[in-house]
Motif scaffolding. Structure first.
Motif, PDB file in Angstrom:
ATOM      1  N   GLU A 155       0.739  -1.259  -0.164  1.00 14.13           N
ATOM      2  CA  GLU A 155      -0.111  -0.103   0.003  1.00 14.13           C
ATOM      3  C   GLU A 155       0.902   1.071  -0.019  1.00 14.13           C
ATOM      4  O   GLU A 155       0.456   2.047  -0.799  1.00 14.13           O
ATOM      5  CB  GLU A 155      -0.809  -0.087   1.356  1.00 14.13           C
ATOM      6  N   ARG A 210       2.381   7.334  -6.397  1.00 17.55           N
ATOM      7  CA  ARG A 210       1.302   8.371  -6.405  1.00 17.55           C
ATOM      8  C   ARG A 210       1.845   9.580  -6.389  1.00 17.55           C
ATOM      9  O   ARG A 210       1.684  10.620  -7.024  1.00 17.55           O
ATOM     10  CB  ARG A 210       0.030   7.887  -5.823  1.00 17.55           C
ATOM     11  N   ARG A 230      -3.029 -10.838  -4.298  1.00 16.81           N
ATOM     12  CA  ARG A 230      -3.687  -9.649  -3.685  1.00 16.81           C
ATOM     13  C   ARG A 230      -2.908  -8.435  -4.134  1.00 16.81           C
ATOM     14  O   ARG A 230      -3.648  -7.276  -4.182  1.00 16.81           O
ATOM     15  CB  ARG A 230      -3.754  -9.523  -2.125  1.00 16.81           C
ATOM     16  N   GLU A 244      -4.053  -7.466  -7.455  1.00 20.63           N
ATOM     17  CA  GLU A 244      -5.235  -6.744  -7.619  1.00 20.63           C
ATOM     18  C   GLU A 244      -5.066  -5.227  -7.162  1.00 20.63           C
ATOM     19  O   GLU A 244      -5.684  -4.381  -7.680  1.00 20.63           O
ATOM     20  CB  GLU A 244      -6.327  -7.459  -6.637  1.00 20.63           C
ATOM     21  N   LYS A 245      -4.183  -5.063  -6.238  1.00 18.86           N
ATOM     22  CA  LYS A 245      -3.783  -3.615  -5.570  1.00 18.86           C
ATOM     23  C   LYS A 245      -3.384  -2.947  -6.573  1.00 18.86           C
ATOM     24  O   LYS A 245      -3.642  -1.683  -6.759  1.00 18.86           O
ATOM     25  CB  LYS A 245      -3.119  -3.655  -4.319  1.00 18.86           C
ATOM     26  N   GLU A 293      -3.466  -3.125 -10.096  1.00 13.44           N
ATOM     27  CA  GLU A 293      -4.498  -2.983 -11.092  1.00 13.44           C
ATOM     28  C   GLU A 293      -5.398  -2.048 -10.517  1.00 13.44           C
ATOM     29  O   GLU A 293      -5.939  -0.958 -11.269  1.00 13.44           O
ATOM     30  CB  GLU A 293      -5.179  -4.363 -11.281  1.00 13.44           C
ATOM     31  N   GLU A 294      -6.084  -1.637  -9.255  1.00  9.16           N
ATOM     32  CA  GLU A 294      -6.845  -0.932  -8.813  1.00  9.16           C
ATOM     33  C   GLU A 294      -6.097   0.597  -8.849  1.00  9.16           C
ATOM     34  O   GLU A 294      -6.923   1.521  -9.251  1.00  9.16           O
ATOM     35  CB  GLU A 294      -7.235  -0.993  -7.194  1.00  9.16           C
ATOM     36  N   ALA A 295      -4.951   0.535  -8.568  1.00  8.97           N
ATOM     37  CA  ALA A 295      -4.103   1.973  -8.575  1.00  8.97           C
ATOM     38  C   ALA A 295      -3.672   2.163  -9.639  1.00  8.97           C
ATOM     39  O   ALA A 295      -3.185   3.230 -10.173  1.00  8.97           O
ATOM     40  CB  ALA A 295      -3.139   1.607  -7.601  1.00  8.97           C
ATOM     41  N   GLU A 296      -3.853   1.400 -10.983  1.00 12.43           N
ATOM     42  CA  GLU A 296      -3.416   1.445 -12.300  1.00 12.43           C
ATOM     43  C   GLU A 296      -1.714   1.831 -12.148  1.00 12.43           C
ATOM     44  O   GLU A 296      -1.202   2.847 -13.033  1.00 12.43           O
ATOM     45  CB  GLU A 296      -4.114   2.837 -12.943  1.00 12.43           C
TER      46      GLU A 296
END
Length: 293
Positions: A15, A22, A49, A52-53, A55-58
């Protein structure tokens, strides 16, 4: 051209590694470890996991920073572990949509009782098999000029290139490794390598670049911000731009934490702030050289 970094030097959890990308405005992440464990060897559920994280954050993965054939693995050890890890890495790389994996070329123990020729033949044989596995899997091995056989001089790296003739074998050049490694050509006492000389001799085979810098101070390695040490970072970036290099630059500060040296520790706050400052200084150097992104 794109900019990324070894985000495990900013934070251990995924995370926070995503968050630092970012903050810097980066769309790429250079994955080595999460929670202290290499990305190739994470449990399957945890690896999924992480996918997936991201991908969610691109956020896309620029390179798999594996431990295959690295400084912790001796040429006198069995290579089977490395072959298995390459097979596993390829599956994970496809899941993450990346085709680059960093490898090295085995540590050579001091006072090893075999000839240099025998060592070279063994290194080449092992790397040829790793590259064969990679080529069959559709990925590219990037050999790093670290403290393993191929990093002993630029000539050692070129001998690997000549011996392993495959589109799946290229180089990642780390600006901050040469000044820490003795050039063993000729007769002792050996002197430390020069990053600019090494770079110029292998430039044609470089597909990826690690930005690191430092100096030898009182006989010890001291890492610095880019362009503050002896690694010719400014000159190398400039020559890359002029030659048309348009690949990735990945920061690996080593100032607050060194992945392979547990004696170097820092607070979470210092690791975080140092990584961000390092990224911004690297961006400035790239812009001054002419890069735009």
């Amino acid at each position: 051209m794109y900019l990324t970094g070894f985000t495990d030097e900013a934070a251990s959890d995924i995370e926070k590694q995503i968050e630092v990308c970012r903050i810097l405005g980066w769309e790429w992440i250079d994955l080595r470890s999460v929670d202290g464990e290499n990305i190739v060897n994470l449990p399957e559920e945890k690896f999924e996991r992480i996918c997936e994280k991201l991908e969610e954050a691109e956020i896309r993965v620029s390179c798999f920073e594996s431990e295959i054939a690295n400084w912790s693995r001796k040429i006198t050890d069995s290579p089977e572990r490395d072959y298995r890890e390459m097979e596993r890495a390829i599956t994970r790389m496809k899941r993450m949509g990346t085709d680059k994996i960093r490898i090295m070329s085995y540590a050579v123990p001091e006072n090893i009782r075999v000839s240099e020729k025998e060592i070279e033949e063994e290194v080449i044989g092992r790397l040829a098999e790793l590259v064969r596995i990679a080529e069959n899997g559709g990925v590219i091995c990037l050999h790093e000029n670290c403290e393993t056989w191929g990093g002993r001089s630029y000539e050692h790296t070129l001998r690997l290139i000549d011996a392993i003739d495959s589109p799946s074998f290229r180089l990642v050049f780390d600006t901050g490794n040469p000044f820490t490694i003795k050039d063993i050509r000729g007769e002792p006492p050996y002197s430390y390598q020069d990053a600019l000389e090494f770079f110029r001799n292998v430039r044609a085979y470089i597909d990826y670049v690690h930005i690191k810098d430092g100096i030898i101070k009182n006989g010890k390695v001291e890492y610095t911000y880019p362009a503050e040490g002896c690694s010719h970072v400014t000159e190398i970036i400039g020559e890359l731009f002029k030659s048309g290099y348009n690949g990735g630059f990945s920061i690996e500060p080593h100032m607050a934490v060194v992945f392979h040296d547990p004696d170097i520790t820092s607070s979470d706050e210092y690791k975080w702030s140092t990584f961000i400052e390092y990224g911004r200084r690297t961006e400035k150097l790239l812009r001054e050289a002419g890069y735009r992104w």
